[in-house]
Design a protein around this motif. Structure first.
Motif, PDB file in Angstrom:
ATOM      1  N   ILE A 108      10.419   2.742 -13.944  1.00 38.91           N
ATOM      2  CA  ILE A 108      10.972   2.475 -12.606  1.00 38.91           C
ATOM      3  C   ILE A 108       9.838   2.264 -11.611  1.00 38.91           C
ATOM      4  O   ILE A 108       9.873   1.364 -10.777  1.00 38.91           O
ATOM      5  CB  ILE A 108      11.875   3.642 -12.142  1.00 38.91           C
ATOM      6  CG1 ILE A 108      13.061   3.829 -13.078  1.00 38.91           C
ATOM      7  CG2 ILE A 108      12.334   3.452 -10.702  1.00 38.91           C
ATOM      8  CD1 ILE A 108      14.111   2.746 -12.990  1.00 38.91           C
ATOM      9  N   LYS A 109       8.795   3.101 -11.737  1.00 42.93           N
ATOM     10  CA  LYS A 109       7.635   2.971 -10.833  1.00 42.93           C
ATOM     11  C   LYS A 109       6.990   1.595 -11.023  1.00 42.93           C
ATOM     12  O   LYS A 109       6.690   0.901 -10.048  1.00 42.93           O
ATOM     13  CB  LYS A 109       6.621   4.080 -11.129  1.00 42.93           C
ATOM     14  CG  LYS A 109       7.108   5.464 -10.780  1.00 42.93           C
ATOM     15  CD  LYS A 109       6.070   6.515 -11.052  1.00 42.93           C
ATOM     16  CE  LYS A 109       6.595   7.891 -10.674  1.00 42.93           C
ATOM     17  NZ  LYS A 109       5.592   8.945 -10.794  1.00 42.93           N
ATOM     18  N   ALA A 110       6.816   1.206 -12.282  1.00 38.51           N
ATOM     19  CA  ALA A 110       6.194  -0.105 -12.582  1.00 38.51           C
ATOM     20  C   ALA A 110       7.074  -1.222 -12.047  1.00 38.51           C
ATOM     21  O   ALA A 110       6.576  -2.201 -11.481  1.00 38.51           O
ATOM     22  CB  ALA A 110       6.002  -0.238 -14.088  1.00 38.51           C
ATOM     23  N   LEU A 111       8.394  -1.045 -12.177  1.00 36.87           N
ATOM     24  CA  LEU A 111       9.332  -2.070 -11.698  1.00 36.87           C
ATOM     25  C   LEU A 111       9.248  -2.228 -10.183  1.00 36.87           C
ATOM     26  O   LEU A 111       9.255  -3.341  -9.660  1.00 36.87           O
ATOM     27  CB  LEU A 111      10.760  -1.664 -12.108  1.00 36.87           C
ATOM     28  CG  LEU A 111      11.836  -2.729 -12.035  1.00 36.87           C
ATOM     29  CD1 LEU A 111      11.502  -3.898 -12.950  1.00 36.87           C
ATOM     30  CD2 LEU A 111      13.192  -2.143 -12.398  1.00 36.87           C
ATOM     31  N   LEU A 112       9.105  -1.102  -9.467  1.00 30.96           N
ATOM     32  CA  LEU A 112       9.034  -1.163  -8.000  1.00 30.96           C
ATOM     33  C   LEU A 112       7.766  -1.894  -7.555  1.00 30.96           C
ATOM     34  O   LEU A 112       7.809  -2.766  -6.676  1.00 30.96           O
ATOM     35  CB  LEU A 112       9.062   0.243  -7.406  1.00 30.96           C
ATOM     36  CG  LEU A 112       9.012   0.316  -5.892  1.00 30.96           C
ATOM     37  CD1 LEU A 112      10.223  -0.342  -5.253  1.00 30.96           C
ATOM     38  CD2 LEU A 112       8.875   1.747  -5.407  1.00 30.96           C
ATOM     39  N   VAL A 113       6.627  -1.574  -8.185  1.00 34.71           N
ATOM     40  CA  VAL A 113       5.374  -2.246  -7.831  1.00 34.71           C
ATOM     41  C   VAL A 113       5.472  -3.739  -8.159  1.00 34.71           C
ATOM     42  O   VAL A 113       5.125  -4.591  -7.337  1.00 34.71           O
ATOM     43  CB  VAL A 113       4.181  -1.602  -8.575  1.00 34.71           C
ATOM     44  CG1 VAL A 113       2.900  -2.375  -8.329  1.00 34.71           C
ATOM     45  CG2 VAL A 113       4.015  -0.149  -8.156  1.00 34.71           C
ATOM     46  N   ILE A 122       0.846  -1.211   0.000  1.00 32.97           N
ATOM     47  CA  ILE A 122       0.000   0.000   0.000  1.00 32.97           C
ATOM     48  C   ILE A 122       0.881   1.261   0.000  1.00 32.97           C
ATOM     49  O   ILE A 122       0.628   2.207  -0.762  1.00 32.97           O
ATOM     50  CB  ILE A 122      -0.954  -0.013   1.218  1.00 32.97           C
ATOM     51  CG1 ILE A 122      -1.951  -1.173   1.084  1.00 32.97           C
ATOM     52  CG2 ILE A 122      -1.678   1.319   1.366  1.00 32.97           C
ATOM     53  CD1 ILE A 122      -2.756  -1.460   2.341  1.00 32.97           C
ATOM     54  N   VAL A 123       1.952   1.240   0.819  1.00 32.99           N
ATOM     55  CA  VAL A 123       2.871   2.392   0.875  1.00 32.99           C
ATOM     56  C   VAL A 123       3.520   2.621  -0.497  1.00 32.99           C
ATOM     57  O   VAL A 123       3.579   3.760  -0.988  1.00 32.99           O
ATOM     58  CB  VAL A 123       3.963   2.164   1.946  1.00 32.99           C
ATOM     59  CG1 VAL A 123       5.096   3.165   1.801  1.00 32.99           C
ATOM     60  CG2 VAL A 123       3.376   2.229   3.348  1.00 32.99           C
ATOM     61  N   VAL A 124       3.963   1.533  -1.136  1.00 27.56           N
ATOM     62  CA  VAL A 124       4.608   1.651  -2.452  1.00 27.56           C
ATOM     63  C   VAL A 124       3.610   2.210  -3.480  1.00 27.56           C
ATOM     64  O   VAL A 124       3.950   3.102  -4.261  1.00 27.56           O
ATOM     65  CB  VAL A 124       5.156   0.281  -2.908  1.00 27.56           C
ATOM     66  CG1 VAL A 124       5.465   0.259  -4.396  1.00 27.56           C
ATOM     67  CG2 VAL A 124       6.404  -0.080  -2.114  1.00 27.56           C
ATOM     68  N   LEU A 125       2.375   1.734  -3.456  1.00 27.46           N
ATOM     69  CA  LEU A 125       1.360   2.233  -4.404  1.00 27.46           C
ATOM     70  C   LEU A 125       1.084   3.714  -4.164  1.00 27.46           C
ATOM     71  O   LEU A 125       1.007   4.503  -5.118  1.00 27.46           O
ATOM     72  CB  LEU A 125       0.076   1.404  -4.281  1.00 27.46           C
ATOM     73  CG  LEU A 125       0.181  -0.036  -4.803  1.00 27.46           C
ATOM     74  CD1 LEU A 125      -1.056  -0.843  -4.420  1.00 27.46           C
ATOM     75  CD2 LEU A 125       0.390  -0.049  -6.309  1.00 27.46           C
ATOM     76  N   PHE A 126       0.993   4.118  -2.897  1.00 27.28           N
ATOM     77  CA  PHE A 126       0.807   5.543  -2.582  1.00 27.28           C
ATOM     78  C   PHE A 126       1.987   6.358  -3.106  1.00 27.28           C
ATOM     79  O   PHE A 126       1.809   7.379  -3.774  1.00 27.28           O
ATOM     80  CB  PHE A 126       0.707   5.746  -1.061  1.00 27.28           C
ATOM     81  CG  PHE A 126      -0.689   5.872  -0.549  1.00 27.28           C
ATOM     82  CD1 PHE A 126      -1.327   4.796   0.053  1.00 27.28           C
ATOM     83  CD2 PHE A 126      -1.382   7.063  -0.692  1.00 27.28           C
ATOM     84  CE1 PHE A 126      -2.623   4.908   0.513  1.00 27.28           C
ATOM     85  CE2 PHE A 126      -2.683   7.180  -0.221  1.00 27.28           C
ATOM     86  CZ  PHE A 126      -3.310   6.102   0.380  1.00 27.28           C
ATOM     87  N   ALA A 127       3.197   5.876  -2.829  1.00 31.76           N
ATOM     88  CA  ALA A 127       4.405   6.615  -3.217  1.00 31.76           C
ATOM     89  C   ALA A 127       4.501   6.737  -4.737  1.00 31.76           C
ATOM     90  O   ALA A 127       4.913   7.770  -5.256  1.00 31.76           O
ATOM     91  CB  ALA A 127       5.637   5.904  -2.665  1.00 31.76           C
TER      92      ALA A 127
END
Ligand code: HEM
Length: 114
Positions: A90-95, A16-21
């Motif tokens: 990068i965002k997609a990779l983190l999720v 949830i934190v990663v999606l918010f960020a």
């Protein structure tokens, strides 16, 4: 088993934190970073305790899981330290990385979440 619940809960909160960020315009604020760091600590402590059980059935996957999880923590921290100019890939990779670590965890736990 309480450790598995704590471990599972720390993953859900971290996701949830990663999606918010990732979806918020200003990236991760102080509060989100703090919550993420509490998740890391809970995941690492409960993970080390769970390692004892997983080691008996799948030692190799357990090591792979632990290494990938530590890598994910590093990736999160690098991402959180960057405010601007982070590309969508990068965002997609983190999720994706956060979800993949969870999936490997479920496989290691024999497919059962609790
Ligand atoms: C941010 C870091 C981490 C995340 C997001 C994460 C996520 C997960 C998830 C979602 C599961 C499945 C839980 C379930 O079945 O209910 C799991 C299982 C597991 N994780 Fe992690 N984990 C992390 C860190 C670690 C670390 C650092 C270790 C070891 C040092 C570890 C060891 C394990 C083990 C051994 C299992 C299998 C538990 C069992 O056999 O029942 N994890 N992890």
């Amino acid at each position: 088993m309480i450790w598995l619940w704590m471990h599972l809960f720390s993953w859900i909160v971290l996701l949830i934190v990663v999606l918010f960020a990732v979806f918020s315009r200003n990236g991760a604020g102080k509060l989100l970073k703090m919550i993420a760091r509490i998740c890391y600590m809970v995941a690492i402590i409960s993970g080390i305790i769970l390692l004892k059980y997983a080691w008996e059935t799948s030692p190799v996957l357990a090591i792979v899981k632990a290494v990938l999880a530590i890598g994910l923590i590093g990736f999160c921290e690098i991402y959180f330290s960057r405010k601007k100019g982070v590309g969508n890939s990068i965002k997609a990779l983190l999720v994706t990385a956060t979800i993949v670590v969870g999936i490997i965890g479920f496989i290691l736990a024999g497919g059962r979440p609790f």
